[in-house]
Scaffold this motif. Sequence first.
Motif, PDB file in Angstrom:
ATOM      1  N   ARG A 100       0.804  -1.112  -0.155  1.00  0.00           N
ATOM      2  CA  ARG A 100      -0.053   0.089   0.124  1.00  0.00           C
ATOM      3  C   ARG A 100       0.639   1.217   0.023  1.00  0.00           C
ATOM      4  O   ARG A 100       0.515   2.194  -0.762  1.00  0.00           O
ATOM      5  CB  ARG A 100      -0.860   0.002   1.144  1.00  0.00           C
ATOM      6  N   GLU A 101       1.983   1.213   0.725  1.00  0.00           N
ATOM      7  CA  GLU A 101       2.837   2.243   0.762  1.00  0.00           C
ATOM      8  C   GLU A 101       3.523   2.631  -0.488  1.00  0.00           C
ATOM      9  O   GLU A 101       3.256   4.017  -1.079  1.00  0.00           O
ATOM     10  CB  GLU A 101       3.948   2.143   1.763  1.00  0.00           C
ATOM     11  N   ALA A 102       3.995   1.482  -1.232  1.00  0.00           N
ATOM     12  CA  ALA A 102       4.480   1.884  -2.809  1.00  0.00           C
ATOM     13  C   ALA A 102       3.278   2.058  -3.430  1.00  0.00           C
ATOM     14  O   ALA A 102       3.690   2.999  -4.398  1.00  0.00           O
ATOM     15  CB  ALA A 102       4.913   0.400  -3.322  1.00  0.00           C
ATOM     16  N   ALA A 103       2.250   1.864  -3.570  1.00  0.00           N
ATOM     17  CA  ALA A 103       1.091   2.100  -4.264  1.00  0.00           C
ATOM     18  C   ALA A 103       0.603   3.728  -3.865  1.00  0.00           C
ATOM     19  O   ALA A 103       0.292   4.397  -5.035  1.00  0.00           O
ATOM     20  CB  ALA A 103      -0.116   1.207  -3.917  1.00  0.00           C
ATOM     21  N   LEU A 104       0.705   4.147  -2.909  1.00  0.00           N
ATOM     22  CA  LEU A 104       0.435   5.586  -2.286  1.00  0.00           C
ATOM     23  C   LEU A 104       1.616   6.411  -2.966  1.00  0.00           C
ATOM     24  O   LEU A 104       1.243   7.412  -3.551  1.00  0.00           O
ATOM     25  CB  LEU A 104       0.324   5.690  -0.997  1.00  0.00           C
ATOM     26  N   HIS A 105       2.943   5.936  -2.777  1.00  0.00           N
ATOM     27  CA  HIS A 105       3.771   6.715  -3.647  1.00  0.00           C
ATOM     28  C   HIS A 105       3.695   6.827  -5.092  1.00  0.00           C
ATOM     29  O   HIS A 105       3.920   7.898  -5.745  1.00  0.00           O
ATOM     30  CB  HIS A 105       4.969   6.096  -3.389  1.00  0.00           C
ATOM     31  N   LEU A 106       3.262   5.504  -5.825  1.00  0.00           N
ATOM     32  CA  LEU A 106       2.976   5.829  -7.380  1.00  0.00           C
ATOM     33  C   LEU A 106       1.865   6.787  -7.583  1.00  0.00           C
ATOM     34  O   LEU A 106       1.967   7.490  -8.446  1.00  0.00           O
ATOM     35  CB  LEU A 106       2.374   4.394  -7.637  1.00  0.00           C
ATOM     36  N   LEU A 107       0.791   6.890  -6.739  1.00  0.00           N
ATOM     37  CA  LEU A 107      -0.157   7.641  -7.024  1.00  0.00           C
ATOM     38  C   LEU A 107       0.085   9.171  -6.673  1.00  0.00           C
ATOM     39  O   LEU A 107      -0.083  10.285  -7.451  1.00  0.00           O
ATOM     40  CB  LEU A 107      -1.454   7.306  -6.277  1.00  0.00           C
ATOM     41  N   ARG A 108       1.052   9.551  -5.482  1.00  0.00           N
ATOM     42  CA  ARG A 108       1.311  10.744  -5.211  1.00  0.00           C
ATOM     43  C   ARG A 108       2.378  11.260  -6.421  1.00  0.00           C
ATOM     44  O   ARG A 108       2.313  12.477  -6.793  1.00  0.00           O
ATOM     45  CB  ARG A 108       2.185  10.496  -3.948  1.00  0.00           C
ATOM     46  N   ASP A 109       3.209  10.632  -7.023  1.00  0.00           N
ATOM     47  CA  ASP A 109       4.244  11.145  -7.688  1.00  0.00           C
ATOM     48  C   ASP A 109       4.110  10.742  -9.241  1.00  0.00           C
ATOM     49  O   ASP A 109       4.848  10.439 -10.008  1.00  0.00           O
ATOM     50  CB  ASP A 109       5.482   9.956  -7.418  1.00  0.00           C
ATOM     51  N   CYS A 110       2.837  11.067  -9.804  1.00  0.00           N
ATOM     52  CA  CYS A 110       2.572  10.869 -11.024  1.00  0.00           C
ATOM     53  C   CYS A 110       1.689  12.293 -11.339  1.00  0.00           C
ATOM     54  O   CYS A 110       1.095  12.931 -10.616  1.00  0.00           O
ATOM     55  CB  CYS A 110       1.753   9.566 -11.652  1.00  0.00           C
ATOM     56  N   THR A 111       1.267  12.336 -12.625  1.00  0.00           N
ATOM     57  CA  THR A 111       0.630  13.456 -13.221  1.00  0.00           C
ATOM     58  C   THR A 111      -0.914  13.259 -12.934  1.00  0.00           C
ATOM     59  O   THR A 111      -1.407  12.385 -12.703  1.00  0.00           O
ATOM     60  CB  THR A 111       0.706  13.881 -14.667  1.00  0.00           C
ATOM     61  N   ALA A 112      -1.577  14.453 -12.759  1.00  0.00           N
ATOM     62  CA  ALA A 112      -3.077  14.159 -12.546  1.00  0.00           C
ATOM     63  C   ALA A 112      -3.686  13.531 -13.758  1.00  0.00           C
ATOM     64  O   ALA A 112      -4.789  12.910 -13.458  1.00  0.00           O
ATOM     65  CB  ALA A 112      -3.678  15.759 -12.520  1.00  0.00           C
ATOM     66  N   GLU A 113      -3.328  13.703 -14.876  1.00  0.00           N
ATOM     67  CA  GLU A 113      -3.585  12.657 -16.231  1.00  0.00           C
ATOM     68  C   GLU A 113      -3.547  11.498 -15.921  1.00  0.00           C
ATOM     69  O   GLU A 113      -4.434  10.751 -16.070  1.00  0.00           O
ATOM     70  CB  GLU A 113      -3.105  13.350 -17.402  1.00  0.00           C
ATOM     71  N   GLU A 114      -2.407  10.932 -15.154  1.00  0.00           N
ATOM     72  CA  GLU A 114      -2.106   9.571 -14.961  1.00  0.00           C
ATOM     73  C   GLU A 114      -2.876   9.083 -13.844  1.00  0.00           C
ATOM     74  O   GLU A 114      -3.183   7.575 -13.773  1.00  0.00           O
ATOM     75  CB  GLU A 114      -0.622   9.461 -14.672  1.00  0.00           C
ATOM     76  N   ARG A 115      -3.148   9.679 -12.767  1.00  0.00           N
ATOM     77  CA  ARG A 115      -3.594   9.189 -11.551  1.00  0.00           C
ATOM     78  C   ARG A 115      -4.926   8.545 -11.567  1.00  0.00           C
ATOM     79  O   ARG A 115      -4.826   7.481 -11.090  1.00  0.00           O
ATOM     80  CB  ARG A 115      -3.888  10.324 -10.675  1.00  0.00           C
ATOM     81  N   ALA A 116      -6.081   8.837 -12.294  1.00  0.00           N
ATOM     82  CA  ALA A 116      -7.280   8.069 -12.376  1.00  0.00           C
ATOM     83  C   ALA A 116      -7.055   6.791 -12.897  1.00  0.00           C
ATOM     84  O   ALA A 116      -7.510   5.826 -12.351  1.00  0.00           O
ATOM     85  CB  ALA A 116      -8.142   8.755 -13.205  1.00  0.00           C
ATOM     86  N   ASP A 117      -6.104   6.675 -13.878  1.00  0.00           N
ATOM     87  CA  ASP A 117      -5.961   5.348 -14.510  1.00  0.00           C
ATOM     88  C   ASP A 117      -5.310   4.349 -13.523  1.00  0.00           C
ATOM     89  O   ASP A 117      -5.479   3.173 -13.355  1.00  0.00           O
ATOM     90  CB  ASP A 117      -5.309   5.444 -15.944  1.00  0.00           C
ATOM     91  N   ARG A 118      -4.037   4.958 -13.140  1.00  0.00           N
ATOM     92  CA  ARG A 118      -3.390   4.232 -12.233  1.00  0.00           C
ATOM     93  C   ARG A 118      -4.122   3.735 -10.959  1.00  0.00           C
ATOM     94  O   ARG A 118      -4.060   2.727 -10.310  1.00  0.00           O
ATOM     95  CB  ARG A 118      -2.017   5.040 -11.737  1.00  0.00           C
ATOM     96  N   LEU A 119      -5.016   4.581 -10.126  1.00  0.00           N
ATOM     97  CA  LEU A 119      -5.688   4.211  -9.089  1.00  0.00           C
ATOM     98  C   LEU A 119      -6.750   3.173  -9.624  1.00  0.00           C
ATOM     99  O   LEU A 119      -6.873   2.310  -8.876  1.00  0.00           O
ATOM    100  CB  LEU A 119      -6.597   5.504  -8.627  1.00  0.00           C
ATOM    101  N   ARG A 120      -7.271   3.194 -10.826  1.00  0.00           N
ATOM    102  CA  ARG A 120      -8.138   2.112 -11.284  1.00  0.00           C
ATOM    103  C   ARG A 120      -7.301   0.737 -11.330  1.00  0.00           C
ATOM    104  O   ARG A 120      -8.016  -0.401 -10.989  1.00  0.00           O
ATOM    105  CB  ARG A 120      -8.703   2.305 -12.530  1.00  0.00           C
ATOM    106  N   LEU A 121      -6.175   0.614 -11.660  1.00  0.00           N
ATOM    107  CA  LEU A 121      -5.449  -0.361 -11.768  1.00  0.00           C
ATOM    108  C   LEU A 121      -4.906  -0.793 -10.495  1.00  0.00           C
ATOM    109  O   LEU A 121      -5.199  -2.132 -10.292  1.00  0.00           O
ATOM    110  CB  LEU A 121      -3.941  -0.039 -12.644  1.00  0.00           C
ATOM    111  N   VAL A 122      -4.396  -0.240  -9.553  1.00  0.00           N
ATOM    112  CA  VAL A 122      -4.094  -0.654  -8.547  1.00  0.00           C
ATOM    113  C   VAL A 122      -4.906  -1.063  -7.515  1.00  0.00           C
ATOM    114  O   VAL A 122      -5.123  -1.823  -6.662  1.00  0.00           O
ATOM    115  CB  VAL A 122      -3.131   0.344  -7.788  1.00  0.00           C
TER     116      VAL A 122
END
Length: 308
Positions: A100-122
């Motif tokens: 979960r920590e790595a997933a939160l870093h993934l979502l924090r350190d991406c662009t706003a355009e990428e965030r929704a897609d990455r949130l859906r994936l993880v």
Amino acid sequence: MSPEGLWSIGELAEQAGTTVKTVRFYSDRGLLPEAGRSTGGHRRYGPEALDRLRTIRSLRALDVPVPEVGRALEREDALEDVVAGRLREVGSQLAALRWREAALHLLRDCTAEERADRLRLVGAVSAPPGTAALARFWRGWLPPRLPARLVSEILEHAIPQPPDDPNPAQVLAFARLHAFVSGPCPGTARQRQPAAHRPEEGYRPAVLYGGLIEAYGLAAEPMRAGRPPHRGEALDCFVSAYARSRGTSDTPGFRRVLGKQLAADPRIDRYWQLVAEVTAPPAGSPEPTPGAAHDWLLAALREEEPAG
């Protein structure tokens, strides 16, 4: 203490530094036996109850469930098993937290355009993730009626285990891998399996896959050393697996035909690319995947074509 050397429930609670409610809770569940009752029907406890209560509270402080506490108290040799079981549970909890920590870093350190897609994936995978979806994918991809032992060996080589302490890139790669195997294959890829999967093409898949596992293992050594595709034991084993599964011999003509067939076969390159990303070490070269070994051997087979 009473004249009989017994404590009331309040006195035991005071000695242990806890509450009457806590002592009553463990007594009602049979973890803290009473030594007797007063003439008024009140509970009485002997001195040994204090040590037992302290043991109970120590185990509960480690989040050992009450039923497991009871098991540890009943048998001296059960405490080791209880501790080992708790260690496994804590390890699983820590793995989930690291994921979960790595997933939160993934979502924090991406662009706003990428965030929704990455949130859906993880969000589609558990923490830590399992590999059941990957196993279903391979059981659907593999030819039918393979021996169970061989299927288990193939799955062991083909399915990556989620890293215990993943970085954000590995979390994203595994989430994409999960989405890849869970979604519909492009076109009719599930039906368009390699020719060697189809007995009507003259192959015996069980013979083939047993040989391919050996060939991929042989190819891994020169791949780790960074050597380009070349003739040798690994390629001979690779071609021999196909030849034996067809009941024929390894000849230059067979190699030419095999090279063309393999070049035209359906591929799952995206799967192996993501596997490499999931298993990539923090430093150094990644371990060759079966998919990468197959490509290396096919390239080695192509190198022979002018000479054939």
